[in-house]
Scaffold this motif. Structure first.
Motif, short mmCIF file in Angstrom:
data_model
loop_
_atom_site.label_atom_id
_atom_site.label_comp_id
_atom_site.label_asym_id
_atom_site.label_seq_id
_atom_site.Cartn_x
_atom_site.Cartn_y
_atom_site.Cartn_z
N TRP A 163 1.71 -4.89 -2.82
CA TRP A 163 1.78 -6.33 -2.54
C TRP A 163 1.88 -7.13 -3.83
CZ3 TRP A 163 3.23 -10.40 -0.32
CH2 TRP A 163 2.61 -11.63 -0.50
N LEU A 164 1.09 -6.76 -4.84
CA LEU A 164 1.16 -7.46 -6.12
C LEU A 164 2.51 -7.24 -6.80
CD1 LEU A 164 -2.41 -6.91 -7.62
CD2 LEU A 164 -1.53 -8.85 -6.30
N THR A 165 3.14 -6.09 -6.54
CA THR A 165 4.49 -5.85 -7.07
C THR A 165 5.50 -6.79 -6.42
OG1 THR A 165 3.95 -3.52 -7.45
CG2 THR A 165 6.28 -4.10 -7.43
N LEU A 206 3.83 -10.63 12.92
CA LEU A 206 4.35 -10.26 11.60
C LEU A 206 3.56 -9.08 11.03
CD1 LEU A 206 4.79 -13.87 10.12
CD2 LEU A 206 6.54 -12.41 11.16
N GLU A 207 3.40 -8.04 11.85
CA GLU A 207 2.66 -6.86 11.37
C GLU A 207 3.38 -6.17 10.23
OE1 GLU A 207 3.84 -7.17 14.46
OE2 GLU A 207 2.22 -7.04 15.95
N TRP A 208 4.70 -6.39 10.13
CA TRP A 208 5.51 -5.73 9.10
C TRP A 208 5.54 -6.50 7.79
CZ3 TRP A 208 8.85 -9.53 7.96
CH2 TRP A 208 9.14 -10.45 8.96
N LEU A 213 -0.40 -5.97 3.87
CA LEU A 213 -0.90 -4.77 3.21
C LEU A 213 -2.32 -4.97 2.68
CD1 LEU A 213 2.31 -3.69 1.27
CD2 LEU A 213 1.31 -2.57 3.27
N THR A 214 -2.65 -6.20 2.30
CA THR A 214 -4.01 -6.47 1.83
C THR A 214 -5.02 -6.27 2.95
OG1 THR A 214 -3.75 -8.84 2.31
CG2 THR A 214 -3.14 -8.09 0.11
N GLY A 215 -4.67 -6.74 4.14
CA GLY A 215 -5.55 -6.55 5.29
C GLY A 215 -5.63 -5.10 5.72
N TYR A 216 -4.50 -4.38 5.62
CA TYR A 216 -4.51 -2.97 5.98
C TYR A 216 -5.37 -2.16 5.01
CZ TYR A 216 -0.57 -4.34 8.94
OH TYR A 216 0.24 -4.94 9.88
N ASP A 228 -1.46 1.31 12.24
CA ASP A 228 -0.16 1.93 12.47
C ASP A 228 0.98 1.22 11.77
OD1 ASP A 228 -1.41 3.78 14.08
OD2 ASP A 228 -1.09 2.63 15.92
N ASP A 229 0.81 -0.08 11.49
CA ASP A 229 1.91 -0.86 10.90
C ASP A 229 1.93 -0.80 9.37
OD1 ASP A 229 2.95 -2.04 13.38
OD2 ASP A 229 1.01 -3.03 13.47
#
Length: 259
Positions: A163-165, A206-208, A213-216, A228-229
């Motif tokens: 995500w930072l990238t 907006l799971e994609w 990614l931070t939440g995942y 799963d996403d």
């Protein structure tokens, strides 16, 4: 390849001269250690303020190690993003404004090598700073609470790094598109903030989104498994990075040739 490596080494050296290899990692370390220390000593901190009615008892449940680590990791999606944008917003725009970019490109240097070497240098700085900062969070969490498995630590590190990238690549894109570093930084911050807010509000649609990614990563630390996403969001993030890098080279070349 030798030309690209020379430009890459130049970028690394330039960041040493600007002390980025010192202040960015140190800032990430300070962000990393603040959360476990604050969580552990929260009761003492509240007691030191006083002013509570006589007989009042502060009962703060002890957070789990995963929750502390996830909370510490969230620091990098706020202050960490700000640091990344501020340290990279002038990476191309600043050299265009000062005329350094024109001097370098007069030589047989490709626009692709110029842009990607700068991106790669900043990418190395971001991933290194995130690793040692997050490693300090993991270490102090283990010392003060409990140890989170290193596998979960490393997976969450990769997700946050991706995500930072994306944020870094957005900043490089606007730095290549605009000649004012301040404007490039402002727009990059605004986009990162808006995307995060919208993705959070519409998380069921907006799971994609790469910002998810931070939440995942936090879910992995608190629940123990990845949603799963996670894989689709990672693929979208990689795709956005590739597209923005290509557009950065294309727009930068077009603007330089026009001027």
């Amino acid at each position: 390849m030798s030309q690209w490596l020379m430009l890459f080494q130049k970028e690394i050296l330039e960041m040493w001269r600007n002390f980025k290899w010192i202040w960015v990692p140190i800032t990430f370390i300070l962000l990393g250690v603040s959360e476990p220390l604050t969580s552990y000593y929260m009761k003492d901190i509240l007691d030191s303020f006083g002013g509570l009615p006589e007989g009042a008892v502060i009962d703060i449940p002890t957070p789990t190690a995963g929750a502390v680590l996830a909370s510490g990791l969230s620091q990098y999606s706020t202050l960490g993003v700000l640091i990344i944008v501020l340290s990279t917003m002038g990476i191309i725009a600043g050299e265009r404004k000062s005329g350094v970019a024109a001097m370098i490109l007069v030589k047989p240097v490709s626009y692709l090598s110029y842009v990607t070497s700068k991106w790669a240098g900043s990418l190395l700085l971001v991933w290194f700073s995130l690793f040692i900062g997050y490693l300090s969070t993991w270490y102090y969490t283990g010392q003060l609470f409990d140890w989170v498995p290193f596998g979960e630590f490393f997976q969450s590190y990769i997700l946050y790094g991706l995500w930072l990238t994306v944020v870094l690549t957005v900043t490089v894109f606007f730095s290549a598109s605009l000649i004012a570093p301040g404007m490039a930084g402002f727009i990059s911050l605004a986009i990162a903030l808006v995307v995060s807010i919208i993705s959070g509000a519409l998380s069921h649609l907006l799971e994609w989104s790469p910002s998810q990614l931070t939440g995942y990563a936090s879910a992995l630390l608190t629940v123990g498994e990845l949603p799963d996403d996670t894989f689709p969001a990672s693929l979208v993030g990689i795709f956005i990075i590739a597209i923005l890098l290509w557009l950065s080279v294309f727009i930068f070349k077009k603007k330089e040739l026009a001027s």
